[in-house]
Design an enzyme around this catalytic site. Sequence first.
Site, mmCIF file in Angstrom:
data_model
loop_
_atom_site.group_PDB
_atom_site.id
_atom_site.type_symbol
_atom_site.label_atom_id
_atom_site.label_comp_id
_atom_site.label_asym_id
_atom_site.label_seq_id
_atom_site.Cartn_x
_atom_site.Cartn_y
_atom_site.Cartn_z
ATOM 1 N N TYR A 89 -5.246 5.147 -9.116
ATOM 2 C CA TYR A 89 -6.415 4.365 -8.708
ATOM 3 C C TYR A 89 -7.659 4.796 -9.482
ATOM 4 O O TYR A 89 -8.534 3.973 -9.786
ATOM 5 C CB TYR A 89 -6.654 4.520 -7.204
ATOM 6 C CG TYR A 89 -5.684 3.728 -6.369
ATOM 7 C CD1 TYR A 89 -5.982 2.425 -5.970
ATOM 8 C CD2 TYR A 89 -4.461 4.259 -5.991
ATOM 9 C CE1 TYR A 89 -5.094 1.682 -5.217
ATOM 10 C CE2 TYR A 89 -3.552 3.516 -5.242
ATOM 11 C CZ TYR A 89 -3.875 2.241 -4.858
ATOM 12 O OH TYR A 89 -2.986 1.505 -4.120
ATOM 13 N N CYS A 107 0.814 -1.211 0.000
ATOM 14 C CA CYS A 107 0.000 0.000 0.000
ATOM 15 C C CYS A 107 0.853 1.269 0.000
ATOM 16 O O CYS A 107 1.666 1.471 0.901
ATOM 17 C CB CYS A 107 -0.908 0.002 1.218
ATOM 18 S SG CYS A 107 -1.864 1.526 1.402
#
Length: 327
Positions: A181, A47
């Site tokens: 994203y 992440c």
Amino acid sequence: MTKGTKEINADGSFNRQKNRFTTPFGNEKDQLPVEAGRYRLLWSAVCPWAHRSVIVRKVLGLEEVISLGTASPMRPRLPHVDWEFSLDEGGVDPVLGIKYISEIYKKAAPDFTGRPTVPVMVDVKEQKAVNNDYFKLTNYLETVWAPFHKENAPNLYPEHLRAEIDALNDIIFHDVNNGVYKCGFAQSQEAYEAAYDILFARLDELEERLATKRFLFGDYITDSDVRLYATLVRFDAAYYSAFKTNRNRIVDFPNLWGYLRDLYQTPGFGDTTDFHAIKVHYHLSNHIADDDQKGYNILPKGPDLSGLHSQHNRAGLSNKTEKFFIH
């Protein structure tokens, strides 16, 4: 993640959920007390939001002050999105005794129904999640946690630059960090192409900015560099193919590529970067697609990332002869 969830708009664009636990760290009433040994930072090496917190934790010397729990890069097979501690003995975090990160969210907010995210700071004393505000967490580590910084720790968030750093961080977040994203999670062609164009327009601007500056604000690494690094280092290995951000690789940008190598070779950056975990997650375990859409669970062999260790020649853009932080 499928169409109709809270994070997909009607036009198919991705709208990241808000952070649930945003109480700041500090010394004022109603703030989270700054205490050594009280908190555990939960992350996964995949992440980018979590990675930048781990970079700052290491660079500032907070490793013995804030403990670290590491979740697996593979999502567990559950009806909901989660992170699990399958890397630990017995499949539970050794300090918190939890199997899934959602457990620590539920302990803090039994009504929590969102997507449990990393990074999250957990109050070990209270056994509950207290802060998952990834946008501000590094700033807290850089400021109110200063009494616990190592001797001669760098200043990643100098006061005279904070307004400029905050402004650039906002741009980097919307157009680059979250921009990839928005491309990868888009569920309409129009939303994908709009995000794609914004992302690469911003990368072109940053490429130009770094033609004359070693780092984003000149001679010294700042919080903004940490944030940009976390996306750039994942770009060629994951986002380029998995998120269809395929106009250019970072290796195709001369200045961004040199800048990335410079940071990667800086203690705290490359040594906290786990490419195997990154590739496993984005290519095999990403929750935006169903299992039968993941390329039959084949992990891409490339790309060749050995170039990250090559000479970057960025020092010539600086008045300094070696990597420098502001102290």
